[in-house]
Motif scaffolding. Structure first.
Motif, PDB file in Angstrom:
ATOM      1  N   ALA A 466      53.990  90.594  35.461  1.00 19.97           N
ATOM      2  CA  ALA A 466      54.036  92.039  35.665  1.00 19.97           C
ATOM      3  C   ALA A 466      53.252  92.821  34.612  1.00 19.97           C
ATOM      4  O   ALA A 466      52.497  93.742  34.951  1.00 19.97           O
ATOM      5  N   ALA A 467      53.418  92.498  33.351  1.00 25.25           N
ATOM      6  CA  ALA A 467      52.753  93.273  32.306  1.00 25.25           C
ATOM      7  C   ALA A 467      51.237  93.138  32.402  1.00 25.25           C
ATOM      8  O   ALA A 467      50.499  94.102  32.159  1.00 25.25           O
ATOM      9  N   LYS A 472      45.953  95.695  34.234  1.00 28.38           N
ATOM     10  CA  LYS A 472      44.858  95.783  35.196  1.00 28.38           C
ATOM     11  C   LYS A 472      44.898  97.080  36.003  1.00 28.38           C
ATOM     12  O   LYS A 472      43.848  97.619  36.371  1.00 28.38           O
ATOM     13  N   LEU A 473      46.101  97.578  36.289  1.00 28.54           N
ATOM     14  CA  LEU A 473      46.251  98.736  37.166  1.00 28.54           C
ATOM     15  C   LEU A 473      46.337 100.064  36.415  1.00 28.54           C
ATOM     16  O   LEU A 473      46.386 101.119  37.038  1.00 28.54           O
ATOM     17  N   VAL A 672      55.639  89.543  27.395  1.00 24.05           N
ATOM     18  CA  VAL A 672      55.218  90.820  26.801  1.00 24.05           C
ATOM     19  C   VAL A 672      53.885  90.575  26.095  1.00 24.05           C
ATOM     20  O   VAL A 672      53.852  89.943  25.038  1.00 24.05           O
ATOM     21  N   PRO A 673      52.769  91.038  26.660  1.00 24.53           N
ATOM     22  CA  PRO A 673      51.472  90.793  26.017  1.00 24.53           C
ATOM     23  C   PRO A 673      51.298  91.639  24.764  1.00 24.53           C
ATOM     24  O   PRO A 673      52.118  92.525  24.462  1.00 24.53           O
ATOM     25  N   GLY A 674      50.225  91.383  24.046  1.00 24.38           N
ATOM     26  CA  GLY A 674      49.997  92.066  22.778  1.00 24.38           C
ATOM     27  C   GLY A 674      49.845  93.563  22.893  1.00 24.38           C
ATOM     28  O   GLY A 674      50.042  94.287  21.907  1.00 24.38           O
ATOM     29  N   SER A 675      49.512  94.063  24.076  1.00 26.06           N
ATOM     30  CA  SER A 675      49.307  95.504  24.247  1.00 26.06           C
ATOM     31  C   SER A 675      50.601  96.264  24.499  1.00 26.06           C
ATOM     32  O   SER A 675      50.581  97.493  24.602  1.00 26.06           O
ATOM     33  N   ARG A 676      51.734  95.555  24.604  1.00 25.33           N
ATOM     34  CA  ARG A 676      52.973  96.194  25.066  1.00 25.33           C
ATOM     35  C   ARG A 676      54.127  96.006  24.081  1.00 25.33           C
ATOM     36  O   ARG A 676      54.124  95.114  23.243  1.00 25.33           O
ATOM     37  N   ALA A 682      70.062 100.761  28.279  1.00 26.28           N
ATOM     38  CA  ALA A 682      71.521 100.752  28.320  1.00 26.28           C
ATOM     39  C   ALA A 682      72.072  99.910  29.459  1.00 26.28           C
ATOM     40  O   ALA A 682      73.144  99.307  29.331  1.00 26.28           O
ATOM     41  N   ASP A 683      71.362  99.849  30.599  1.00 25.72           N
ATOM     42  CA  ASP A 683      71.862  99.077  31.746  1.00 25.72           C
ATOM     43  C   ASP A 683      71.403  97.628  31.718  1.00 25.72           C
ATOM     44  O   ASP A 683      71.621  96.885  32.676  1.00 25.72           O
ATOM     45  N   GLY A 684      70.765  97.212  30.621  1.00 23.33           N
ATOM     46  CA  GLY A 684      70.310  95.838  30.488  1.00 23.33           C
ATOM     47  C   GLY A 684      68.878  95.607  30.916  1.00 23.33           C
ATOM     48  O   GLY A 684      68.335  94.525  30.718  1.00 23.33           O
ATOM     49  N   SER A 685      68.236  96.628  31.519  1.00 26.49           N
ATOM     50  CA  SER A 685      66.835  96.488  31.916  1.00 26.49           C
ATOM     51  C   SER A 685      65.949  96.357  30.681  1.00 26.49           C
ATOM     52  O   SER A 685      66.260  96.885  29.605  1.00 26.49           O
ATOM     53  N   ILE A 686      64.840  95.651  30.852  1.00 27.42           N
ATOM     54  CA  ILE A 686      63.821  95.564  29.807  1.00 27.42           C
ATOM     55  C   ILE A 686      62.713  96.548  30.165  1.00 27.42           C
ATOM     56  O   ILE A 686      62.117  96.465  31.242  1.00 27.42           O
ATOM     57  N   ASP A 687      62.444  97.476  29.280  1.00 30.56           N
ATOM     58  CA  ASP A 687      61.426  98.506  29.492  1.00 30.56           C
ATOM     59  C   ASP A 687      60.166  98.085  28.745  1.00 30.56           C
ATOM     60  O   ASP A 687      60.139  98.074  27.511  1.00 30.56           O
ATOM     61  N   ILE A 688      59.115  97.731  29.497  1.00 25.59           N
ATOM     62  CA  ILE A 688      57.861  97.279  28.887  1.00 25.59           C
ATOM     63  C   ILE A 688      56.882  98.447  28.919  1.00 25.59           C
ATOM     64  O   ILE A 688      56.479  98.895  30.004  1.00 25.59           O
ATOM     65  N   VAL A 689      56.514  98.947  27.759  1.00 26.65           N
ATOM     66  CA  VAL A 689      55.661 100.135  27.675  1.00 26.65           C
ATOM     67  C   VAL A 689      54.435  99.835  26.820  1.00 26.65           C
ATOM     68  O   VAL A 689      54.436  98.921  25.985  1.00 26.65           O
ATOM     69  N   THR A 690      53.396 100.629  27.036  1.00 24.63           N
ATOM     70  CA  THR A 690      52.180 100.488  26.242  1.00 24.63           C
ATOM     71  C   THR A 690      52.462 100.873  24.793  1.00 24.63           C
ATOM     72  O   THR A 690      53.101 101.896  24.519  1.00 24.63           O
ATOM     73  N   LYS A 691      51.990 100.039  23.869  1.00 19.55           N
ATOM     74  CA  LYS A 691      52.169 100.362  22.449  1.00 19.55           C
ATOM     75  C   LYS A 691      51.396 101.628  22.091  1.00 19.55           C
ATOM     76  O   LYS A 691      50.322 101.892  22.638  1.00 19.55           O
ATOM     77  N   GLU A 692      51.961 102.395  21.185  1.00 20.30           N
ATOM     78  CA  GLU A 692      51.230 103.555  20.685  1.00 20.30           C
ATOM     79  C   GLU A 692      50.095 103.073  19.799  1.00 20.30           C
ATOM     80  O   GLU A 692      50.234 102.129  19.025  1.00 20.30           O
ATOM     81  N   ALA A 693      48.957 103.753  19.924  1.00 20.54           N
ATOM     82  CA  ALA A 693      47.779 103.363  19.139  1.00 20.54           C
ATOM     83  C   ALA A 693      48.016 103.618  17.659  1.00 20.54           C
ATOM     84  O   ALA A 693      48.695 104.544  17.266  1.00 20.54           O
TER      85      ALA A 693
END
Length: 693
Positions: A466-467, A472-473, A672-676, A682-693
């Motif tokens: 997914a990440a 890519k998208l 989780v790639p190096g960019s994320r 709180a509900d147990g989900s993993i939130d994968i976000v773009t790292k801040e520059a």
């Protein structure tokens, strides 16, 4: 009817059968390899495993919701019942002529898929009804009696009855059915006016034939399943997930099994919509990747997009137009042959190709050690470090990295002069780009910009990829919810009881008859409600109304949602305004000077969706404590690096880890790639976000 205390969700996939048990004290799940010869064997094995985890006897289960690929596989593999078609004289070859469109315009060697029934199993009667329902040529009952004897001599197990314009006047179809029921007891019948009462005879005939083709098979399977549950002491009601995202009774499923063709993917879309509601997301890209296929679906305002025609058994690189059209209510998604078991090869252009052929569960990818010798996506994931060979599927399946390496070297590395890691990287990048391209095309076709979307990833293989798809998208955020590895089975437990009725009544807005339209909506609402009441006699029922519209002269139409008031007191000017708004959303502008018309009316009756408790906001507050590290290939950087390995059950809310990292659990692994950055919510989900520059 209140929800049962203990509910079981079962999803039979091409590689794994997922079983989820939901109890007041918690949720328990497992994945077992699908048993093709007798799918119920895998279900019972999974049933025992989750009951043992919960400390419950099987008899304590109060409700079972089931989705299956059995109908789909029977159509793809062409192993249904011996079936005949009865149609109007002159239209015997409609299913072979198709629409005369070419799905690969410049391929001079294009081979069209063979129709489901050969010509010698297609029979005609001399009758004719016009598009208004008027009888032009009456049905000759003596001819029908003679046809019944011919069908008896042919030893057919099932008969599809599809006459021209039967969607507007079904009298001739019902008359033929009455004769065949009397003359051929025990033979299954499917009428197009019941299965798919919509215009366009090619799609309608195909849908009716598909229903007839799998009806005896599904009736046998559902009967065996019910008996097997009874033998295990499970006496609760069993329901089936249908392709439109709702639940229907076992009896309705046996009568209209074609509605089950996309039941598993539909459960996944319902699961993603539930997660979207929990997190208040209005624009979601659902990404479901299992062992055999990947499914991508757009979810707007926490509701999956639906359609009324889709294709099954595409024979030409999963190209639109190369499959069998099925005209039933369905959640609109794009499905490609890109799963963990999808096999790779080198084509004549010396390019790596992946899918649609899959290793499934028998023999499975090379790393399963069950006889597979060709590299699958799972083999590439293992070599790239995404999977732990000692803890795959909770340790229930031992993986063999040496066999993956041998398969990659033999099939890809040798012919392309690559080392094993490079071959694995190439395979993974091809499959990821295939999925990303499918998502791009699906978004463009629906007038959407994916950069504004959040991805929700589930299915055993999706969190692994997914990440990278987000990279890519251009998508900045991806959620991997709890239970992602068995997301479709959980989705079954979130779905409402629902049934959608469709009718064709070609209606120009300049000749709009408000009373006739209101009467049609009322009739369809009563029909859809009756099916829902067969599942739940007491629950309140909500109705969603829709019309499919186009400008006169256009070949296809778009859906236009209506309010209940629009259905009770329809107004042509208001409906036109709604149509133009939807048309502008998709195509950018409306068309001046062309008259609009309605082709299909739709009513979906459903019980209210389960109340969703919003997830409270959590920010990244403390770094995770990794349990160790593992070598992981990062595709964006094109290199192997050390990745932190964190156990998901130790990933408390607010905990975060920067990529490259791996978050492991029994049913999947989140890469989780190096960019994320990955943050536990709180509900147990993993939130994968773009790292801040």
């Amino acid at each position: 009817m209140a929800l049962a205390a203990n509910r079981l969700g079962v999803d039979i996939g091409g590689t794994f059968t997922d079983v989820v048990l939901e109890t007041p004290s918690g949720t328990h799940s497992t994945k077992v390899l699908t048993t093709y010869a007798a799918p119920e064997d895998a279900i019972v094995e999974g049933l025992h495993q989750v009951c043992a985890k919960a400390g419950l006897a099987p008899s304590a289960i109060g409700q079972i919701i089931h989705g299956t690929t059995l109908a789909t596989n029977a159509l793809i593999e062409r192993r249904g019942a011996k079936t005949a078609l009865v149609t109007t004289k002159g239209f015997r070859d409609v299913i072979e002529m198709r629409t005369e469109s070419r799905f690969e315009q410049y391929d001079l060697d294009l081979t069209l898929p063979a129709p489901l029934l050969p010509r010698n199993r297609r029979y005609v009667v001399d009758e004719r009804v016009d598009a208004t329902g008027a009888v032009l040529a009456p049905l000759d009952m003596d001819e029908v009696e003679a046809l019944a004897e011919t069908l008896r001599a042919g030893a057919y197990e099932s008969v599809a009855i599809g006459l021209l314009h039967a969607y507007v006047n079904d009298a001739h179809e019902k008359a033929i059915a009455a004769v065949l029921r009397r003359a051929l007891p025990g033979v299954s019948l499917s009428l197009s006016s019941e299965v798919s009462p919509q215009m366009r005879e090619y799609e309608r005939f195909n849908t009716t034939i598909a229903n007839a083709y799998i009806k005896p098979l599904m009736a046998s399977y559902l009967g065996r399943l019910r008996a097997r549950f009874a033998a295990e002491g499970v006496a609760c009601p069993v329901f089936l997930m249908h392709s439109g995202g709702g639940i229907i009774s076992l009896e309705t499923a046996a009568e209209f099994p074609v509605r089950l063709v996309e039941s598993g993917p539909a459960g996944g879309a319902v699961f993603a919509a539930n997660i979207a509601a929990r997190h208040g997301l209005d624009k979601v890209l659902s990404f479901d990747m299992g062992g055999t296929t990947a499914k991508i679906c757009l979810i707007r305002n926490q509701t999956p997009k639906t359609a009324r025609v889709f294709e099954v058994a595409r024979s030409y690189r999963f190209k639109k137009g190369s499959g069998m059209p099925i005209s039933i209510p369905v959640i609109d998604m794009v499905e490609i042959g890109a799963g963990g078991g999808s096999l790779a090869h080198v084509d004549v252009m010396r390019q790596i190709r992946v899918g649609p052929e899959s290793a499934g569960s028998e023999p499975g990818p090379a790393c399963y050690g069950r006889g597979g010798t060709r590299p699958a996506v799972t083999d590439a994931d293992l070599v790239l470090g995404k999977l732990d060979p000692d803890n795959f599927a909770g340790g229930s399946i031992a993986l063999h990295p040496d066999r993956s390496e041998a398969a990659l070297a033999d099939v890809l590395g040798g012919p392309l002069d690559m080392d094993t890691m490079e071959a694995a990287y190439g395979l993974a990048e091809v499959v990821d780009e295939n999925m990303a391209n499918a998502a791009r095309v699906h978004a463009v076709e629906n007038g959407e910009d994916l950069s504004q979307y959040t991805m929700i990833a589930f299915g055993g293989a999706a969190p692994l990829h997914a990440a990278r798809l987000c990279e890519k998208l251009g998508i900045d955020r991806c959620l991997v919810p709890i239970g992602a590895g068995v997301g479709s089975a959980i989705g079954f437990l979130r779905a409402p009881f629902a049934f959608e009725a469709n009718r064709t009544m070609l209606t120009r807005l300049s000749r709009f008859d408000a009373a006739a339209v209101a009467a049609l909506f009322a009739e369809m609402g009563a029909e859809a409600t009756a099916f829902v009441r067969s599942c739940d006699a007491d629950a309140p029922i909500l109705a969603e109304h829709k019309v499919y519209m186009r400008y006169r002269g256009q070949g296809w139409e778009i859906p236009v949602p209506l309010s209940p008031q629009d259905a009770k007191a329809p107004d042509a000017a208001h409906i036109l305004a709604l149509f133009e708004r939807e048309y502008e959303t998709i195509f950018g502008r409306s068309v001046e000077g062309l008259e609009a018309e309605i082709t299909v009316f739709s009513v979906n009756a459903a019980t209210p969706s389960q109340t969703v408790k919003p997830s409270r906001a959590v920010s990244a507050s403390r770094p995770a404590e990794p349990a160790g590290t593992r070598a992981l290939f990062d595709a964006a950087r094109g290199a192997v690096g050390e990745a932190a390995v964190c156990a998901r059950d130790a990933f408390a809310p607010g905990t975060f880890v920067d990529g490259p990292a791996l978050v492991t659990e029994n049913e999947t692994t989140v890469v989780v790639p190096g960019s994320r950055r990955a943050v536990a919510l709180a509900d147990g989900s993993i939130d994968i976000v773009t790292k801040e520059a």
